[in-house]
Design a protein around this motif. Structure first.
Motif, PDB file in Angstrom:
ATOM      1  N   SER A  38       0.803  -1.219   0.000  1.00 26.69           N
ATOM      2  CA  SER A  38       0.000   0.000   0.000  1.00 26.69           C
ATOM      3  C   SER A  38       0.836   1.271   0.000  1.00 26.69           C
ATOM      4  CB  SER A  38      -0.925  -0.004   1.220  1.00 26.69           C
ATOM      5  OG  SER A  38      -0.144  -0.043   2.393  1.00 26.69           O
ATOM      6  N   GLN A  39       2.152   1.151  -0.151  1.00 27.36           N
ATOM      7  CA  GLN A  39       2.994   2.344  -0.158  1.00 27.36           C
ATOM      8  C   GLN A  39       2.764   3.151  -1.433  1.00 27.36           C
ATOM      9  OE1 GLN A  39       7.096   1.345   0.408  1.00 27.36           O
ATOM     10  NE2 GLN A  39       6.667  -0.050   2.082  1.00 27.36           N
ATOM     11  N   GLN A  40       2.946   4.447  -1.320  1.00 28.72           N
ATOM     12  CA  GLN A  40       2.797   5.338  -2.467  1.00 28.72           C
ATOM     13  C   GLN A  40       4.033   5.256  -3.359  1.00 28.72           C
ATOM     14  OE1 GLN A  40       0.124   7.401  -3.290  1.00 28.72           O
ATOM     15  NE2 GLN A  40      -0.867   6.128  -1.750  1.00 28.72           N
ATOM     16  N   PRO A  41       3.858   5.432  -4.676  1.00 31.35           N
ATOM     17  CA  PRO A  41       5.015   5.466  -5.574  1.00 31.35           C
ATOM     18  C   PRO A  41       5.948   6.612  -5.203  1.00 31.35           C
ATOM     19  CG  PRO A  41       2.986   5.283  -6.820  1.00 31.35           C
ATOM     20  CD  PRO A  41       2.605   5.549  -5.399  1.00 31.35           C
ATOM     21  N   MET A  42       7.204   6.461  -5.525  1.00 30.34           N
ATOM     22  CA  MET A  42       8.220   7.464  -5.204  1.00 30.34           C
ATOM     23  C   MET A  42       8.475   8.336  -6.437  1.00 30.34           C
ATOM     24  SD  MET A  42      10.719   5.017  -2.966  1.00 30.34           S
ATOM     25  CE  MET A  42      10.639   3.670  -4.149  1.00 30.34           C
ATOM     26  N   ARG A  49       2.510  14.894 -10.778  1.00 27.94           N
ATOM     27  CA  ARG A  49       1.473  15.846 -11.205  1.00 27.94           C
ATOM     28  C   ARG A  49       0.736  15.296 -12.420  1.00 27.94           C
ATOM     29  NH1 ARG A  49       3.886  21.758 -11.328  1.00 27.94           N
ATOM     30  NH2 ARG A  49       2.778  21.517 -13.279  1.00 27.94           N
ATOM     31  N   TYR A  50      -0.148  14.346 -12.173  1.00 24.85           N
ATOM     32  CA  TYR A  50      -0.930  13.772 -13.261  1.00 24.85           C
ATOM     33  C   TYR A  50      -2.355  13.529 -12.802  1.00 24.85           C
ATOM     34  CZ  TYR A  50      -0.781   9.119 -11.106  1.00 24.85           C
ATOM     35  OH  TYR A  50      -0.939   8.060 -10.253  1.00 24.85           O
ATOM     36  N   GLN A  51      -3.194  13.258 -13.784  1.00 27.84           N
ATOM     37  CA  GLN A  51      -4.573  12.868 -13.509  1.00 27.84           C
ATOM     38  C   GLN A  51      -4.957  11.787 -14.500  1.00 27.84           C
ATOM     39  OE1 GLN A  51      -6.268  16.769 -14.135  1.00 27.84           O
ATOM     40  NE2 GLN A  51      -7.242  16.111 -16.016  1.00 27.84           N
ATOM     41  N   VAL A  52      -5.922  10.970 -14.111  1.00 29.28           N
ATOM     42  CA  VAL A  52      -6.457   9.952 -15.011  1.00 29.28           C
ATOM     43  C   VAL A  52      -7.622  10.583 -15.742  1.00 29.28           C
ATOM     44  CG1 VAL A  52      -7.492   7.668 -15.198  1.00 29.28           C
ATOM     45  CG2 VAL A  52      -5.739   8.091 -13.464  1.00 29.28           C
ATOM     46  N   GLU A  91      -4.570  -0.907 -10.840  1.00 31.94           N
ATOM     47  CA  GLU A  91      -4.649  -1.611  -9.551  1.00 31.94           C
ATOM     48  C   GLU A  91      -5.491  -0.844  -8.546  1.00 31.94           C
ATOM     49  OE1 GLU A  91      -0.724  -2.427  -8.094  1.00 31.94           O
ATOM     50  OE2 GLU A  91      -0.400  -4.058  -9.521  1.00 31.94           O
ATOM     51  N   ARG A  92      -5.480   0.473  -8.633  1.00 33.61           N
ATOM     52  CA  ARG A  92      -6.269   1.306  -7.727  1.00 33.61           C
ATOM     53  C   ARG A  92      -7.743   1.351  -8.147  1.00 33.61           C
ATOM     54  NH1 ARG A  92      -3.671   6.949  -7.160  1.00 33.61           N
ATOM     55  NH2 ARG A  92      -5.182   7.107  -5.497  1.00 33.61           N
ATOM     56  N   GLY A  93      -8.077   0.698  -9.267  1.00 32.51           N
ATOM     57  CA  GLY A  93      -9.459   0.612  -9.700  1.00 32.51           C
ATOM     58  C   GLY A  93      -9.943   1.760 -10.552  1.00 32.51           C
ATOM     59  N   HIS A  94      -9.040   2.594 -11.049  1.00 31.73           N
ATOM     60  CA  HIS A  94      -9.465   3.741 -11.853  1.00 31.73           C
ATOM     61  C   HIS A  94      -9.830   3.369 -13.286  1.00 31.73           C
ATOM     62  CE1 HIS A  94      -7.384   6.419  -8.736  1.00 31.73           C
ATOM     63  NE2 HIS A  94      -8.675   6.336  -8.492  1.00 31.73           N
ATOM     64  N   PHE A  95      -9.416   2.195 -13.736  1.00 29.82           N
ATOM     65  CA  PHE A  95      -9.859   1.653 -15.014  1.00 29.82           C
ATOM     66  C   PHE A  95      -9.415   0.203 -15.100  1.00 29.82           C
ATOM     67  CE2 PHE A  95      -5.914   3.964 -15.808  1.00 29.82           C
ATOM     68  CZ  PHE A  95      -5.112   2.979 -16.345  1.00 29.82           C
ATOM     69  N   ASP A  96      -9.935  -0.490 -16.077  1.00 25.37           N
ATOM     70  CA  ASP A  96      -9.615  -1.895 -16.295  1.00 25.37           C
ATOM     71  C   ASP A  96      -8.437  -1.986 -17.266  1.00 25.37           C
ATOM     72  OD1 ASP A  96      -9.551  -4.565 -17.176  1.00 25.37           O
ATOM     73  OD2 ASP A  96     -11.721  -4.766 -17.068  1.00 25.37           O
TER      74      ASP A  96
END
Length: 152
Positions: A38-42, A49-52, A91-96
């Motif tokens: 569950s660690q955040q990416p480095m 600075r991105y968005q899906v 993996e975070r469920g934002h898309f397949d």
């Protein structure tokens, strides 16, 4: 390099060994930014600075914020970090992940090997030509002194 496909590739193209080693190292460097669990990416500040963008329900996109304009841009990319960001967001469920496949089930252009085959410095382009038109004419934000220096 121990994978069968890699060995077969090097049999056919033995001169690709160095390029392949460099690309594998770039891939490993990028994936190391994504710890397991569950660690955040480095990410670097720019990579973070991105968005899906899901405006196209068929093909989601990672849009990085352009530093100059502050606007999300589809043309900005961080190479393999961007590729792994797609997996991370899936993996975070934002898309397949299946949404990242082109017609026929082939992985889309956002995920793949991206070898660097050359580097070009835009500042060196003018030296190839006798005349350079429009190179600095669009810089209306410069002072008179800065413009004078460019003319010299």
């Amino acid at each position: 390099r121990g994978h069968t496909d890699t060995r077969n590739l090097l049999k056919v193209f033995p001169n690709l060994k160095y390029l392949l080693d460099v690309e594998l190292q770039r891939i490993l460097d990028a994936v190391s930014l994504f710890p397991s669990g569950s660690q955040q990416p480095m990410f670097s500040p720019d990579e973070a600075r991105y968005q899906v963008d899901r405006t196209d329900p068929v093909t989601p996109r990672i849009l990085y914020t352009d530093k100059a304009t502050g606007v999300p841009s589809i043309s900005a990319s961080f190479g393999y970090v961007t590729s792994f960001t797609y997996f991370y967001e899936a993996e975070r469920g934002h898309f397949d992940l299946n949404q990242l496949r082109d017609v026929g089930g082939v992985a889309s252009s956002v995920i793949g090997v991206e070898p660097v085959c050359g580097v070009l410095s835009y500042s060196e382009i003018p030296s190839f030509y006798t005349f350079s038109l429009g190179m600095t004419g669009t810089l209306d934000c410069l002072t008179d002194t800065q413009n004078d220096l460019l003319r010299e």
